[in-house]
Each structure stands twice: as structure tokens, then as C-alpha cells.
Motif scaffolding. Structure first.
Motif, PDB file in Angstrom:
ATOM      1  N   ARG A 188       8.846   5.134   5.500  1.00 43.57           N
ATOM      2  CA  ARG A 188       8.687   6.508   4.992  1.00 43.57           C
ATOM      3  C   ARG A 188       9.827   6.800   4.026  1.00 43.57           C
ATOM      4  NH1 ARG A 188       5.441  10.208   5.540  1.00 43.57           N
ATOM      5  NH2 ARG A 188       4.414   9.167   7.290  1.00 43.57           N
ATOM      6  N   LYS A 210      -2.818  12.120   5.783  1.00 44.24           N
ATOM      7  CA  LYS A 210      -4.245  12.296   6.039  1.00 44.24           C
ATOM      8  C   LYS A 210      -5.123  11.630   4.974  1.00 44.24           C
ATOM      9  CE  LYS A 210      -3.581  16.606   8.591  1.00 44.24           C
ATOM     10  NZ  LYS A 210      -3.616  15.903   9.890  1.00 44.24           N
ATOM     11  N   GLN A 211      -4.571  10.669   4.290  1.00 49.71           N
ATOM     12  CA  GLN A 211      -5.331   9.936   3.292  1.00 49.71           C
ATOM     13  C   GLN A 211      -5.379   8.458   3.659  1.00 49.71           C
ATOM     14  OE1 GLN A 211      -6.957  11.357   0.622  1.00 49.71           O
ATOM     15  NE2 GLN A 211      -6.320  13.285   1.572  1.00 49.71           N
ATOM     16  N   LEU A 265      -5.330   4.247   2.889  1.00 50.58           N
ATOM     17  CA  LEU A 265      -4.377   3.346   2.262  1.00 50.58           C
ATOM     18  C   LEU A 265      -4.798   3.093   0.816  1.00 50.58           C
ATOM     19  CD1 LEU A 265      -4.256   0.811   5.182  1.00 50.58           C
ATOM     20  CD2 LEU A 265      -2.453   2.414   4.580  1.00 50.58           C
ATOM     21  N   PHE A 297       4.516   7.170   2.254  1.00 45.51           N
ATOM     22  CA  PHE A 297       4.579   6.131   3.278  1.00 45.51           C
ATOM     23  C   PHE A 297       4.128   4.828   2.624  1.00 45.51           C
ATOM     24  CE2 PHE A 297       5.280   4.914   7.466  1.00 45.51           C
ATOM     25  CZ  PHE A 297       4.193   4.292   8.068  1.00 45.51           C
ATOM     26  N   ILE A 335       3.433   0.750   2.956  1.00 45.56           N
ATOM     27  CA  ILE A 335       3.109  -0.243   3.979  1.00 45.56           C
ATOM     28  C   ILE A 335       2.777  -1.570   3.316  1.00 45.56           C
ATOM     29  CG2 ILE A 335       1.734  -0.695   6.062  1.00 45.56           C
ATOM     30  CD1 ILE A 335       0.739   2.158   5.956  1.00 45.56           C
ATOM     31  N   GLN A 376       0.431   5.399   1.233  1.00 45.69           N
ATOM     32  CA  GLN A 376      -0.445   6.286   2.002  1.00 45.69           C
ATOM     33  C   GLN A 376       0.124   7.692   2.002  1.00 45.69           C
ATOM     34  OE1 GLN A 376      -0.813   5.524   6.272  1.00 45.69           O
ATOM     35  NE2 GLN A 376      -3.005   5.966   6.179  1.00 45.69           N
ATOM     36  N   TYR A 395       0.836  -1.191   0.000  1.00 46.98           N
ATOM     37  CA  TYR A 395       0.000   0.000   0.000  1.00 46.98           C
ATOM     38  C   TYR A 395       0.873   1.243   0.000  1.00 46.98           C
ATOM     39  CZ  TYR A 395      -3.973  -2.926   1.498  1.00 46.98           C
ATOM     40  OH  TYR A 395      -4.961  -3.865   1.576  1.00 46.98           O
ATOM     41  N   PHE A 433      -0.394  -5.629   9.347  1.00 47.43           N
ATOM     42  CA  PHE A 433       0.417  -4.681   8.605  1.00 47.43           C
ATOM     43  C   PHE A 433       1.819  -4.587   9.177  1.00 47.43           C
ATOM     44  CE2 PHE A 433      -2.435  -2.523   5.674  1.00 47.43           C
ATOM     45  CZ  PHE A 433      -3.663  -2.967   6.125  1.00 47.43           C
ATOM     46  N   GLY A 434       2.742  -4.263   8.288  1.00 52.70           N
ATOM     47  CA  GLY A 434       4.069  -3.894   8.735  1.00 52.70           C
ATOM     48  C   GLY A 434       4.037  -2.495   9.326  1.00 52.70           C
ATOM     49  N   SER A 435       5.163  -2.074   9.848  1.00 46.51           N
ATOM     50  CA  SER A 435       5.225  -0.770  10.509  1.00 46.51           C
ATOM     51  C   SER A 435       5.383   0.388   9.534  1.00 46.51           C
ATOM     52  CB  SER A 435       6.371  -0.745  11.521  1.00 46.51           C
ATOM     53  OG  SER A 435       7.582  -1.089  10.871  1.00 46.51           O
ATOM     54  N   GLY A 436       5.553   0.060   8.252  1.00 50.67           N
ATOM     55  CA  GLY A 436       5.616   1.103   7.243  1.00 50.67           C
ATOM     56  C   GLY A 436       7.024   1.621   6.987  1.00 50.67           C
TER      57      GLY A 436
END
Lengths: 112, 116
Positions: B112, B41-42, B44, B91, B93, B38, B36, B107-110
Motif C-alpha cells: 500500500r 473496491k475495484q 486488479l 495498492f 500487487i 488496485q 497490478y 500473488f504477493g501480499s501487496g
């Protein structure tokens, strides 16, 4: 119209309040409903998942699904500052692909 | 419970270089993983479905030559952002489904990514 609608907020409440978070959807094929919590700069964490209509409770969290109204809710009792996060609803179809469709998330702020 | 590990958690790279992001399922096998993207403020946005031992399935509008996905084992999927540009900053994920948790995805921790 998006498949899943969720008010982005922010929703600001005092500590101890009951929080109500909601999503509406348009696809009647959705059967599985999930709520995720996402802290800033982190991946979403699964909080609750339910199948079809009804209620499910886990500690301070209660998930409700009303398929007739295409409306789902997450209630948080005795909210804490540590509950401050973005809450995303997600839902998926039964059978075939289970890939969930996400709402845009509601930002919750619980102030002391 | 199911754990998905994602690395790195953040990366800064120069425009034109490539960046690889790893996603591992630590205590379960995942024949399918998902990537994904992201924006702030949006929600996934599903980019692609990673299938172990076969080609990934990309969502409409996602450039498969820019976002290379490899799922060489039942516990590892990688996303490589090739020739990264500032507009790729986001970001990212990954997630996977442990069948023991019903339809819930972990989910993984993402990661950035900042492209300068």
C-alpha cells in the motif's frame, strides 16, 4: 461491455448459509477459470482453478463452469465468518498468453 | 505451494520521491512476473509484464518512465515508482505463475503506497 462481469455486492449472509458467487464473460476463447479470495489489504489467494466446463469440488468450495452460457459460479457451503472477504473470478485463454482477466470482485460478509 | 514475497507491505513517501517495491518468488523460478494496481473496491488492473533479462511490457496507458520495472534474476522483480505524486497512491500487487500449478497465479501480499 467488459470481458468479465461480476457483481461487486456486498453480499451479506448468515453463518452456515450456502453462498453462490457468479461471473459472466463475453470471450469464448477463455478456457481456464479461477477463483481468488482477497482479504482486506492483502494479495489475492488462489482458491480454485478449472479447465473448460464442469464442476470441481474442494472441501466447502465448489466451482462450476458453463461455457455454453459463459457463466461461472463458486459455491461455499456452511459459510463461516472467516469466509468474509472479496472473491474475484479470473479467466484466461488457452495457448499463448496465460495472463488472466479479472472480475472486479464480490464482497462477501458472513455474519454470526 | 508457490510463495511470492512482496516488500514492503506499506510505505508512505513524500511527493517527488521514488519508491521501490520488491517481488520475490521464494520456492520457484519465474521468468515472468506481473505487476497490478488496485483501487479501493475495484478489480486488479494489469500494469506491466516483467520479463527476466529483458524489457518489461507495459499495458496501454501505463507510463513506463514513471513505473520502472527491473527483472534481474529468475526470482526477483522490482517496481520503482519515480517522482511519486498523490495520485500514485494505491495498492500495488505482484504475481507470478508456477507452472506446477497449471494456470493459477500466485500473488504477493501487496504494497500500500501513500504519497503525501
Amino acid at each position: 461491455q467488459k470481458e468479465v462481469e461480476q457483481d461487486p455486492g456486498p453480499l451479506s449472509v448468515p453463518e452456515g448459509a450456502i453462498v453462490s458467487l457468479n461471473c459472466t464473460y463475453s470471450n469464448s476463447a477463455f478456457q481456464y477459470f479461477m477463483w481468488y479470495r482477497q482479504y482486506s489489504r492483502k494479495g489475492p489467494e488462489l482458491l480454485m482453478y478449472t479447465y473448460s466446463s464442469g464442476n470441481k469440488e474442494d472441501g466447502r468450495f465448489t466451482a462450476q463452469v458453463d461455457k455454453s452460457s459463459k457463466y461461472i459460479s463458486l459455491f461455499i457451503r456452511d459459510s463461516q465468518p472467516s469466509d468474509s472477504a472479496t472473491y474475484l473470478c479470473a479467466m484466461s485463454r488457452s495457448g499463448g498468453s496465460y495472463i488472466p482477466t479479472f472480475g472486479r470482485g464480490t464482497s462477501l460478509i458472513v455474519h454470526p | 505451494g508457490a510463495v511470492v514475497s512482496q516488500h514492503p507491505s506499506w510505505v508512505i513517501c513524500k511527493s517527488g520521491t521514488s519508491v521501490k517495491i520488491e517481488c520475490r518468488s521464494l520456492d520457484f523460478q519465474a521468468t515472468t512476473m506481473f505487476w497490478y494496481r488496485q483501487f479501493p473496491k475495484q478489480s486488479l488492473m494489469l500494469m506491466a509484464t516483467s520479463n527476466e533479462g529483458s524489457k518489461a511490457t507495459y499495458e496501454q496507458g501505463v507510463e513506463k518512465d514513471k513505473f520502472l520495472i527491473n527483472h534481474a534474476s529468475l526470482t526477483l522483480s522490482t517496481l520503482t515508482v519515480t517522482s511519486a505524486h498523490p495520485e500514485d497512491s494505491s495498492f500495488y500487487i505482484c504475481s507470478a505463475r508456477d507452472s506446477g500449478l497449471g494456470s493459477g497465479y500466485t500473488f504477493g501480499s501487496g504494497t500500500r503506497l501513500t504519497v503525501v
